[in-house]
Design an enzyme around this catalytic site. Structure first.
Site, PDB file in Angstrom:
ATOM      1  N   TYR A 202      -8.213   2.209  -5.384  1.00 44.18           N
ATOM      2  CA  TYR A 202      -9.059   1.661  -4.695  1.00 44.18           C
ATOM      3  C   TYR A 202      -8.458   1.946  -3.158  1.00 44.18           C
ATOM      4  O   TYR A 202      -7.537   2.205  -3.145  1.00 44.18           O
ATOM      5  CB  TYR A 202      -9.311   0.196  -4.845  1.00 44.18           C
ATOM      6  CG  TYR A 202     -10.161  -0.488  -3.756  1.00 44.18           C
ATOM      7  CD1 TYR A 202     -11.484  -0.042  -3.687  1.00 44.18           C
ATOM      8  CD2 TYR A 202      -9.887  -1.329  -3.033  1.00 44.18           C
ATOM      9  CE1 TYR A 202     -12.376  -0.875  -2.697  1.00 44.18           C
ATOM     10  CE2 TYR A 202     -10.484  -1.915  -2.040  1.00 44.18           C
ATOM     11  CZ  TYR A 202     -11.791  -1.626  -1.713  1.00 44.18           C
ATOM     12  OH  TYR A 202     -12.659  -2.351  -0.968  1.00 44.18           O
ATOM     13  N   THR A 204      -7.084   0.318  -0.885  1.00 44.56           N
ATOM     14  CA  THR A 204      -6.044  -0.583  -0.173  1.00 44.56           C
ATOM     15  C   THR A 204      -4.935  -0.486  -1.183  1.00 44.56           C
ATOM     16  O   THR A 204      -3.904  -1.116  -0.753  1.00 44.56           O
ATOM     17  CB  THR A 204      -6.432  -1.734   0.110  1.00 44.56           C
ATOM     18  OG1 THR A 204      -6.890  -2.307  -0.972  1.00 44.56           O
ATOM     19  CG2 THR A 204      -7.633  -2.017   1.139  1.00 44.56           C
ATOM     20  N   LYS A 205      -5.201   0.517  -2.159  1.00 45.80           N
ATOM     21  CA  LYS A 205      -3.972   0.654  -3.038  1.00 45.80           C
ATOM     22  C   LYS A 205      -2.845   1.239  -2.773  1.00 45.80           C
ATOM     23  O   LYS A 205      -2.979   2.033  -1.625  1.00 45.80           O
ATOM     24  CB  LYS A 205      -4.418   1.121  -4.208  1.00 45.80           C
ATOM     25  CG  LYS A 205      -5.488  -0.147  -5.349  1.00 45.80           C
ATOM     26  CD  LYS A 205      -4.700  -1.594  -5.392  1.00 45.80           C
ATOM     27  CE  LYS A 205      -5.363  -2.551  -6.039  1.00 45.80           C
ATOM     28  NZ  LYS A 205      -6.510  -3.003  -5.356  1.00 45.80           N
ATOM     29  N   ASN A 206      -1.708   1.378  -3.064  1.00 49.68           N
ATOM     30  CA  ASN A 206      -0.343   1.939  -2.814  1.00 49.68           C
ATOM     31  C   ASN A 206      -0.658   3.496  -2.877  1.00 49.68           C
ATOM     32  O   ASN A 206       0.008   4.176  -2.030  1.00 49.68           O
ATOM     33  CB  ASN A 206       0.534   1.587  -3.760  1.00 49.68           C
ATOM     34  CG  ASN A 206       1.127   0.055  -3.398  1.00 49.68           C
ATOM     35  OD1 ASN A 206       0.446  -0.515  -2.459  1.00 49.68           O
ATOM     36  ND2 ASN A 206       1.877  -0.469  -4.605  1.00 49.68           N
TER      37      ASN A 206
END
Length: 399
Positions: A202, A204-206
């Site tokens: 998604y 905002t994921k790493n």
């Protein structure tokens, strides 16, 4: 500027900030790590003929499998899709019970409902926010078919204990590792002690493709089934049908439209190659936060388990001396992006009205949920911005 050590640069930034007018900074909650090489890779895909699930997806799946040390990876459209497909692939459905945590994003429990099963919540550990493995056995009934642990904020649950329980009661273990792709604990990685593990890409994921997800499993037969289930249940993908001599396809299972495409995979491949560099910078920022906030009154910080590698996905504080929402709003007024991860699932309107959950059902999760604030954490976050966040928080707590 992904690495620390630029002490002189930081000092100049700090002097500049303190000498400037006392206007507030603008610090976004998250900034992605997509660079020009990623954009060029996407451009090459867009200039090609094949945009859907194809060779780029296959390449990403192979590289992620190597990174995780697993036999198979299946790229899908989201972690929610991954969780749903795993439940279907392991024949978990109507009236089956799946033990999970109330301290997660609602997608975890929603996926269980989408499969026709019933989420059974177990309270969490106060020090980590992860599902309390000591309470799992008490929640097991004759209808229990699976355990779905969530590695909250990037810290692995006690998978050795969960594995023992699952083995004892012959339960499937499906890990929600949306936050924890880089994590390790007790010498194990996500998926080492479970039937399968699900990841999120998604926004905002790493590592991110805007939307996206993946399943990792060491069960080759289930991996083949998952490949079919992600594409309606048909036995040949578009690349199989249209890049070779035409082959008729058949549908042997009822599947869903959950397949990752080449555009998403092209964004992820380069970030995967840089994933440990990203982690190193986030780990540095995490330690900087902990150092600066260690003696600040009015907040607590969840603990990192010894001998583990926390994925450092979300840095959260627990507000203890004031109402959380007033602190949250005050941080926003200072130009600092914040989030709440999470309000407990069982207290969301749908779960209250449908299943009769109420306050007091899972007190530890509720305690975290009412006190938690997530602060900015990403490789591009500057030291001076961390200093501004901490100083602003200290002033808010004092006022």
């Amino acid at each position: 500027k992904y690495f620390h050590g630029q002490t002189s640069v930081y000092r100049k930034e700090l002097i500049s900030w303190t000498k400037s007018s006392k206007e507030d900074m603008k610090v976004e909650f998250f900034r992605h790590n997509i660079d020009e090489s990623d954009i060029r890779r996407v451009g090459n895909v867009l200039k090609s003929i094949f945009l859907t699930t194809g060779d780029i997806v296959q390449s990403f799946e192979q590289k992620l499998a190597i990174y995780l040390g697993s036999k198979s990876v299946v790229g899908v459209t989201s972690c929610t899709a991954a969780l749903h497909l795993c439940l279907l692939a392991w024949n978990i459905g109507e009236s089956d019970e799946v033990i999970t945590t109330p301290m997660s994003f609602c997608a975890t429990a929603n996926a269980i409902l989408h499969a026709g099963a019933i989420p059974v919540f177990v309270d969490v550990e106060e020090e980590t926010g992860n599902i309390n493995s000591e309470l799992i056995e008490d929640a097991i009934t004759e209808k229990t078919k699976a355990i779905m642990p969530v590695h909250l904020y990037g810290q692995l649950c006690d998978m050795r204990k969960i594995h023992e329980i699952a083995k004892k009661y012959k339960l499937v273990v499906i890990e929600d590792a949306a936050h924890a792709i880089e994590a390790q604990r007790d010498g194990i990685k996500p998926g080492n002690l479970s039937d399968c593990v699900c990841f999120s890409f998604y926004a905002t994921k790493n590592i991110t493709s805007g939307e996206g997800g993946a399943i990792s499993t060491n069960d080759t037969e289930k991996a083949n089934l998952l490949n079919m289930l992600r594409l309606h249940g048909i036995d040949k993908s578009a690349i199989d049908r249209y890049t070779k001599r035409y082959q008729h396809w058949d549908m042997s299972a009822l599947g869903w439209k959950y397949n990752m495409d080449n555009i998403q995979a092209s964004l992820l491949i380069g970030q995967l190659a840089r994933i440990d560099k990203f982690w190193e910078r986030r780990n540095y920022i995490w330690n900087l936060y902990e150092e600066k906030l260690r003696d600040v009154k009015g907040i607590e910080i969840l603990k990192t388990v010894a001998d583990s590698r926390h994925a450092r996905h979300l840095f959260t504080i627990q507000v203890t001396d004031k109402k959380r929402d007033s602190v949250l709003v005050s941080l926003q007024e200072k130009g600092i992006g914040v989030a709440v991860n999470y309000r407990p699932i069982h207290l969301l309107k749908y779960y209250r009205s449908t299943y009769g959950f109420k306050e007091g059902d899972f007190p530890v999760a509720e305690k975290i949920g009412v006190r938690t604030i997530s602060l900015p954490l990403y490789p591009g976050l500057k030291d001076i911005e961390v200093d501004y966040i901490v100083t602003s928080l200290q002033n808010i707590l004092k006022s």
